[in-house]
Design a protein around this motif. Sequence first.
Motif, PDB file in Angstrom:
ATOM      1  N   GLU A  74       0.792  -1.224   0.000  1.00 40.24           N
ATOM      2  CA  GLU A  74       0.000   0.000   0.000  1.00 40.24           C
ATOM      3  C   GLU A  74       0.828   1.279   0.000  1.00 40.24           C
ATOM      4  O   GLU A  74       0.267   2.366  -0.072  1.00 40.24           O
ATOM      5  N   ASP A  75       2.122   1.164   0.142  1.00 38.59           N
ATOM      6  CA  ASP A  75       3.024   2.311   0.203  1.00 38.59           C
ATOM      7  C   ASP A  75       2.692   3.228   1.386  1.00 38.59           C
ATOM      8  O   ASP A  75       2.819   4.437   1.303  1.00 38.59           O
ATOM      9  N   LYS A  76       2.257   2.621   2.491  1.00 40.85           N
ATOM     10  CA  LYS A  76       1.960   3.369   3.711  1.00 40.85           C
ATOM     11  C   LYS A  76       2.888   2.884   4.810  1.00 40.85           C
ATOM     12  O   LYS A  76       2.920   1.709   5.132  1.00 40.85           O
ATOM     13  N   LEU A  77       3.625   3.812   5.378  1.00 40.99           N
ATOM     14  CA  LEU A  77       4.587   3.480   6.414  1.00 40.99           C
ATOM     15  C   LEU A  77       3.906   3.564   7.774  1.00 40.99           C
ATOM     16  O   LEU A  77       3.412   4.610   8.170  1.00 40.99           O
ATOM     17  N   LYS A  78       3.859   2.459   8.495  1.00 44.51           N
ATOM     18  CA  LYS A  78       3.162   2.379   9.777  1.00 44.51           C
ATOM     19  C   LYS A  78       4.109   2.328  10.970  1.00 44.51           C
ATOM     20  O   LYS A  78       3.706   1.927  12.044  1.00 44.51           O
ATOM     21  N   CYS A  79       5.352   2.713  10.793  1.00 44.80           N
ATOM     22  CA  CYS A  79       6.261   2.752  11.927  1.00 44.80           C
ATOM     23  C   CYS A  79       6.928   4.125  11.988  1.00 44.80           C
ATOM     24  O   CYS A  79       6.974   4.855  11.009  1.00 44.80           O
ATOM     25  N   ALA A  80       7.407   4.462  13.162  1.00 44.21           N
ATOM     26  CA  ALA A  80       7.967   5.785  13.412  1.00 44.21           C
ATOM     27  C   ALA A  80       9.437   5.821  13.019  1.00 44.21           C
ATOM     28  O   ALA A  80      10.301   5.392  13.772  1.00 44.21           O
ATOM     29  N   LEU A  81       9.714   6.323  11.829  1.00 40.28           N
ATOM     30  CA  LEU A  81      11.092   6.502  11.370  1.00 40.28           C
ATOM     31  C   LEU A  81      11.419   7.985  11.363  1.00 40.28           C
ATOM     32  O   LEU A  81      10.532   8.830  11.263  1.00 40.28           O
ATOM     33  N   SER A  82      12.691   8.298  11.438  1.00 40.19           N
ATOM     34  CA  SER A  82      13.105   9.697  11.339  1.00 40.19           C
ATOM     35  C   SER A  82      12.902  10.179   9.898  1.00 40.19           C
ATOM     36  O   SER A  82      12.702   9.385   8.978  1.00 40.19           O
ATOM     37  N   ALA A  83      12.973  11.479   9.712  1.00 37.12           N
ATOM     38  CA  ALA A  83      12.753  12.048   8.381  1.00 37.12           C
ATOM     39  C   ALA A  83      13.794  11.543   7.381  1.00 37.12           C
ATOM     40  O   ALA A  83      13.467  11.248   6.233  1.00 37.12           O
ATOM     41  N   ASN A  88      15.197   7.984   2.842  1.00 34.80           N
ATOM     42  CA  ASN A  88      16.034   6.920   2.279  1.00 34.80           C
ATOM     43  C   ASN A  88      15.192   5.757   1.779  1.00 34.80           C
ATOM     44  O   ASN A  88      15.412   5.244   0.677  1.00 34.80           O
ATOM     45  N   VAL A  89      14.216   5.336   2.582  1.00 32.43           N
ATOM     46  CA  VAL A  89      13.356   4.227   2.190  1.00 32.43           C
ATOM     47  C   VAL A  89      12.533   4.609   0.962  1.00 32.43           C
ATOM     48  O   VAL A  89      12.419   3.834  -0.001  1.00 32.43           O
ATOM     49  N   GLN A  90      11.988   5.820   0.987  1.00 31.79           N
ATOM     50  CA  GLN A  90      11.162   6.264  -0.138  1.00 31.79           C
ATOM     51  C   GLN A  90      11.979   6.385  -1.422  1.00 31.79           C
ATOM     52  O   GLN A  90      11.528   5.953  -2.492  1.00 31.79           O
ATOM     53  N   SER A  91      13.173   6.933  -1.346  1.00 33.06           N
ATOM     54  CA  SER A  91      13.987   7.074  -2.554  1.00 33.06           C
ATOM     55  C   SER A  91      14.457   5.719  -3.076  1.00 33.06           C
ATOM     56  O   SER A  91      14.606   5.537  -4.287  1.00 33.06           O
ATOM     57  N   PHE A  92      14.686   4.756  -2.172  1.00 31.23           N
ATOM     58  CA  PHE A  92      15.056   3.413  -2.626  1.00 31.23           C
ATOM     59  C   PHE A  92      13.928   2.810  -3.455  1.00 31.23           C
ATOM     60  O   PHE A  92      14.150   2.312  -4.557  1.00 31.23           O
ATOM     61  N   PHE A  93      12.719   2.852  -2.921  1.00 38.39           N
ATOM     62  CA  PHE A  93      11.608   2.227  -3.629  1.00 38.39           C
ATOM     63  C   PHE A  93      11.159   3.035  -4.848  1.00 38.39           C
ATOM     64  O   PHE A  93      10.627   2.464  -5.795  1.00 38.39           O
ATOM     65  N   ASP A  94      11.374   4.342  -4.838  1.00 40.34           N
ATOM     66  CA  ASP A  94      11.024   5.148  -6.008  1.00 40.34           C
ATOM     67  C   ASP A  94      11.928   4.856  -7.196  1.00 40.34           C
ATOM     68  O   ASP A  94      11.499   4.937  -8.344  1.00 40.34           O
ATOM     69  N   ASN A  95      13.190   4.508  -6.932  1.00 39.46           N
ATOM     70  CA  ASN A  95      14.162   4.313  -8.007  1.00 39.46           C
ATOM     71  C   ASN A  95      14.436   2.849  -8.316  1.00 39.46           C
ATOM     72  O   ASN A  95      15.452   2.528  -8.921  1.00 39.46           O
ATOM     73  N   ILE A  96      13.559   1.961  -7.901  1.00 45.53           N
ATOM     74  CA  ILE A  96      13.756   0.539  -8.204  1.00 45.53           C
ATOM     75  C   ILE A  96      13.569   0.269  -9.693  1.00 45.53           C
ATOM     76  O   ILE A  96      14.177  -0.630 -10.239  1.00 45.53           O
ATOM     77  N   GLY A  97      12.774   1.056 -10.366  1.00 50.37           N
ATOM     78  CA  GLY A  97      12.532   0.826 -11.790  1.00 50.37           C
ATOM     79  C   GLY A  97      13.652   1.368 -12.656  1.00 50.37           C
ATOM     80  O   GLY A  97      13.400   2.133 -13.585  1.00 50.37           O
ATOM     81  N   CYS A  98      14.878   0.989 -12.393  1.00 54.13           N
ATOM     82  CA  CYS A  98      16.020   1.440 -13.196  1.00 54.13           C
ATOM     83  C   CYS A  98      15.955   0.844 -14.598  1.00 54.13           C
ATOM     84  O   CYS A  98      15.264  -0.136 -14.851  1.00 54.13           O
ATOM     85  N   VAL A  99      16.712   1.449 -15.491  1.00 56.09           N
ATOM     86  CA  VAL A  99      16.691   1.039 -16.893  1.00 56.09           C
ATOM     87  C   VAL A  99      17.319  -0.330 -17.098  1.00 56.09           C
ATOM     88  O   VAL A  99      16.767  -1.189 -17.767  1.00 56.09           O
ATOM     89  N   SER A 100      18.466  -0.547 -16.507  1.00 55.43           N
ATOM     90  CA  SER A 100      19.147  -1.819 -16.722  1.00 55.43           C
ATOM     91  C   SER A 100      19.395  -2.517 -15.392  1.00 55.43           C
ATOM     92  O   SER A 100      19.322  -1.913 -14.324  1.00 55.43           O
ATOM     93  N   HIS A 107      22.328   0.576  -7.588  1.00 59.83           N
ATOM     94  CA  HIS A 107      21.351   1.238  -6.724  1.00 59.83           C
ATOM     95  C   HIS A 107      21.130   0.422  -5.450  1.00 59.83           C
ATOM     96  O   HIS A 107      21.127   0.962  -4.337  1.00 59.83           O
ATOM     97  N   ILE A 108      20.983  -0.879  -5.597  1.00 63.47           N
ATOM     98  CA  ILE A 108      20.765  -1.763  -4.454  1.00 63.47           C
ATOM     99  C   ILE A 108      21.992  -1.776  -3.549  1.00 63.47           C
ATOM    100  O   ILE A 108      21.874  -1.718  -2.324  1.00 63.47           O
ATOM    101  N   ASP A 109      23.182  -1.834  -4.129  1.00 63.51           N
ATOM    102  CA  ASP A 109      24.412  -1.848  -3.331  1.00 63.51           C
ATOM    103  C   ASP A 109      24.565  -0.562  -2.516  1.00 63.51           C
ATOM    104  O   ASP A 109      24.960  -0.605  -1.350  1.00 63.51           O
ATOM    105  N   TYR A 110      24.251   0.570  -3.144  1.00 63.71           N
ATOM    106  CA  TYR A 110      24.362   1.847  -2.437  1.00 63.71           C
ATOM    107  C   TYR A 110      23.405   1.886  -1.245  1.00 63.71           C
ATOM    108  O   TYR A 110      23.800   2.209  -0.123  1.00 63.71           O
ATOM    109  N   TYR A 111      22.159   1.554  -1.488  1.00 67.46           N
ATOM    110  CA  TYR A 111      21.176   1.624  -0.415  1.00 67.46           C
ATOM    111  C   TYR A 111      21.356   0.516   0.615  1.00 67.46           C
ATOM    112  O   TYR A 111      20.932   0.669   1.757  1.00 67.46           O
TER     113      TYR A 111
END
Length: 148
Positions: A74-83, A88-100, A107-111
Amino acid sequence: MLDIIILIACALCGFACGKYLEKRVRRKGEFYSDLQRYVTLLKVNVEGKQVELTVFNEEFCQNCSDTFCQYLQEDKLKCALSALQKSNVQSFFDNIGCVSSQELIRHIDYYKTVFETDAKKITDEVSKASIYTKLGILLGVMIGIVLM
């Protein structure tokens, strides 16, 4: 008699507040442990099995915590994380659709390294989570004594 009831009621309220805080911290720890496992298995999937992402997410949801599964579905975060952790979590999942697949592996190694450093801090918090219940009871008893 009323003093004892006030003391017990305050101690129980403190206990409930402490358990709530402990549960929040433990939920964050479960989320991050599942996130690390997800990143590791996703890299294995990209390098080897190459299962479609939606199928991979469905399979992963069968063996993870409710908090992480709900985030995947659902893309809803139900735990208390810092900003910073949320971004970091949002940018990881936003950029999973890489070209190659090579870009995705980078991307996975960095995160993976980013999440490992965050997980060390969260692991320290989780190891100290049981103290919230004890402090809650203590605070409740102190407030009860003041009210007596």
